[in-house]
Write an enzyme that holds these catalytic residues in place. Structure first.
Site, mmCIF file in Angstrom:
data_model
loop_
_atom_site.group_PDB
_atom_site.id
_atom_site.type_symbol
_atom_site.label_atom_id
_atom_site.label_comp_id
_atom_site.label_asym_id
_atom_site.label_seq_id
_atom_site.Cartn_x
_atom_site.Cartn_y
_atom_site.Cartn_z
ATOM 1 N N GLY A 129 0.829 -1.197 0.000
ATOM 2 C CA GLY A 129 0.000 0.000 0.000
ATOM 3 C C GLY A 129 0.860 1.240 0.000
ATOM 4 O O GLY A 129 2.091 1.170 0.077
ATOM 5 N N GLY A 150 0.932 5.508 1.407
ATOM 6 C CA GLY A 150 0.352 6.493 2.317
ATOM 7 C C GLY A 150 1.072 7.807 2.165
ATOM 8 O O GLY A 150 1.990 7.954 1.337
ATOM 9 N N GLY A 193 4.830 7.518 2.474
ATOM 10 C CA GLY A 193 5.543 6.589 1.619
ATOM 11 C C GLY A 193 4.854 5.246 1.554
ATOM 12 O O GLY A 193 3.718 5.089 1.994
ATOM 13 N N VAL A 241 3.881 1.289 2.165
ATOM 14 C CA VAL A 241 3.727 0.360 3.289
ATOM 15 C C VAL A 241 4.187 -1.008 2.795
ATOM 16 O O VAL A 241 3.734 -1.480 1.751
ATOM 17 C CB VAL A 241 2.258 0.291 3.770
ATOM 18 C CG1 VAL A 241 2.135 -0.694 4.930
ATOM 19 C CG2 VAL A 241 1.767 1.673 4.180
ATOM 20 N N LYS A 261 6.232 0.788 7.985
ATOM 21 C CA LYS A 261 5.956 2.093 7.401
ATOM 22 C C LYS A 261 6.884 3.119 8.030
ATOM 23 O O LYS A 261 7.199 3.040 9.230
ATOM 24 C CB LYS A 261 4.493 2.469 7.657
ATOM 25 C CG LYS A 261 4.084 3.797 7.059
ATOM 26 C CD LYS A 261 2.629 4.100 7.390
ATOM 27 C CE LYS A 261 2.250 5.476 6.879
ATOM 28 N NZ LYS A 261 0.872 5.829 7.247
ATOM 29 N N ASP A 308 -7.310 11.676 10.884
ATOM 30 C CA ASP A 308 -7.248 11.393 9.450
ATOM 31 C C ASP A 308 -8.074 10.147 9.123
ATOM 32 O O ASP A 308 -7.638 9.284 8.371
ATOM 33 C CB ASP A 308 -5.790 11.207 9.015
ATOM 34 C CG ASP A 308 -5.637 11.171 7.492
ATOM 35 O OD1 ASP A 308 -6.557 11.633 6.786
ATOM 36 O OD2 ASP A 308 -4.599 10.674 7.011
#
Length: 500
Positions: A21, A23, A26, A28, A43, A142
């Site tokens: 993934g 984010g 950067g 994951v 991460k 978030d």
């Protein structure tokens, strides 16, 4: 500068596999923890290439370590913070499914929606994760479908506490927004609360607004601030105080009773996304309680099973259910308190719990136990109340005391074991929770709720075969158990496809 690539070995412990993934800070990465023999996610703690000053770095590390204290089944757990080649990495629980955002996109492309009860199950679980995080003073700031992951078994888990902050007590959910700061405006602009978009510091009420947007998406497959004309951006309408999201109407495919529940669930979501902070629910538990009131249930005094409040008889043991005729007592201190017996205090606690006045109910139950330490049912009720407010260590402590009493009634013991298993599972002590559930089922083998909760715990342990077997056992006892049906359907779909 640290380069993360497949095959790289970190600290002789973490073997990097692949990117799973991306984010704001950067990529994951999925990695294998050789020491604990488990998959983890890695991460960067800071944005790639960022070099903060020593004071800022110390603050970031302290908050990241505090975030690791949020241990809940609906939160992606932070295991550790490691330093490699002058960079800091977060070692997290690995979740083997899509994000809620990816799942919603798949459903939208197929022209489908999420079944009503499934949507509400997920909304409630997200709120439960938020409630626990807020109880630890952690504000996410978030929350969005991109930061909610779904395990292969369909369990939602809140992730990405990268910009979370520890809230001081004075920053609790107040109707007046906190002052503007350099931390305002942090997060995804399409999911920010209005005060956050204005540059003010996000707080617990801001988190609830973001959860409300997720709830709107779950129930409608539409963003509440997406204008049908397509002429406005989401962030533009979020900042426009004159724009109010439309109240959705129930889909015509729903039956009459489902349409009624849909309207009530939508009312909860609309309150969560109110621009007026004072009009929002003041904490996540209040929103969870509102969801529960849509289909109110009570515990059967005989077998402990949850049954709809309007039932006259328990559908599990046939016990005649009656509503307490005595009035709910006024708040303590408003009227003179007469001396009450232990039994009367226990009954008062039960009435207060029915009214969801949890602190007062807990006080009444504790006074009842002080007056008569042998009141087994009161230990059970007190454990239930502690579970409802999310004080899981207190649940375990009081129920362990109750279970140490000389056993005289299997139903009381089975009920206490069941409640303690909930607290243990919420602290991710799944093996201990299973031991309690197995003993509870030995004492009461036809308990639908214990069987289903064991299915739930097995699901959280990623033992999908055991979860399906338990769900099928639930349906053998109750063929109309909708949650068991949904679990089997979810797990069958997970097995048929690589994602959720």
């Amino acid at each position: 500068m640290l380069a993360l690539v497949p095959g790289k070995d970190l600290l002789g412990r973490y073997f990097i596999d692949k990117v799973v993934g991306t984010g704001g800070f950067g990529a994951v990465w999925k990695a294998f923890d050789r020491q604990l023999n488990r998959n983890v996610a890695l991460k960067r703690l800071l944005k790639h290439g960022a070099i903060p000053d020593a004071t800022a770095l110390k603050s970031i590390l302290e908050e990241a370590k505090k975030n690791a204290l949020v241990v809940h089944p609906n939160v992606v757990q932070v295991y550790d913070i490691i330093q490699v080649e002058s960079e800091y990495l977060i070692v997290m629980e690995f979740v083997d499914g899509d994000s809620l955002h990816a799942y919603l996109r798949k459903v939208a492309l197929l022209g489908q929606g999420i079944p009503l009860e499934q949507a509400i199950d997920w909304l409630r679980e997200i709120l439960e994760g938020v409630a626990y995080a807020h109880g630890q003073r952690v504000c996410h700031r978030d929350l969005s479908p991109m930061n909610i992951l779904l395990s292969s078994g369909g369990v939602p888990k809140i992730s990405d506490f990268g910009i979370a902050r520890i809230m001081p007590v004075k920053d609790s959910a107040a109707s007046t927004p906190p002052p503007a700061s350099t931390q305002g405006g942090t997060g995804n602009p399409e999911y920010m609360a209005p005060e956050q978009a204005r540059g003010e510091t996000a707080d617990f009420l801001s988190d609830l607004f973001m959860v409300g947007i997720c709830g709107y998406l779950l129930l409608t497959a539409r963003h509440p601030f997406a204008h049908p004309s397509g002429l406005f951006s989401l962030s533009e309408l979020l900042k426009d105080d004159s724009y109010q999201p439309p109240v959705p109407i129930p889909p015509t495919t729903l039956g009459i009773s489902e349409q009624r529940r849909y309207r009530e669930y939508i009312a909860i979501v609309m309150r969560l996304i109110s621009r007026d902070r004072a009009s929002r629910y003041q904490d996540a538990q209040e929103a969870i309680d509102a969801i529960e009131r849509v289909v109110p249930s009570v515990d059967c005094p005989s077998c402990g099973e949850r049954v709809p409040e309007h039932y006259r008889f328990c559908g599990h043991c046939g016990f005649a259910l009656t509503t307490p005729s005595s009035p709910i007592p006024p708040p303590r201190g408003q009227t003179p308190q007469k001396a009450m017996s232990a039994a009367e205090l226990g009954e008062q606690g039960f009435r207060l719990a029915r009214a969801q006045r949890w602190p007062e109910a807990i006080d009444a139950y504790r006074r009842a136990i002080d007056a008569d330490p042998d009141l087994r049912k009161t230990y059970w009720n007190l454990g239930f109340a502690y579970n409802r407010i999310g004080d899981f260590p207190a649940t375990i402590e009081i129920l362990s005391k109750g279970l140490n009493l000389v056993p005289t009634h299997n139903d009381f013991r089975a009920g206490m074991l069941y409640e303690r298993s909930i607290a243990l599972a919420n602290l991710k002590k799944y093996d201990a929770a299973l031991l309690d559930l197995n003993e509870s089922l030995r004492l009461n083998p036809n308990s639908v709720r214990s069987l289903f909760y064991r299915a739930r715990v097995n699901l959280l342990r990623d033992d999908l075969d055991a979860a399906i077997n338990d769900a099928r056992a639930v349906l053998h006892l109750n063929p109309d158990h909708s949650a068991a049906l949904r679990m089997i359907d979810q797990l069958s779909s997970a097995r048929a496809s690589p994602g959720v």
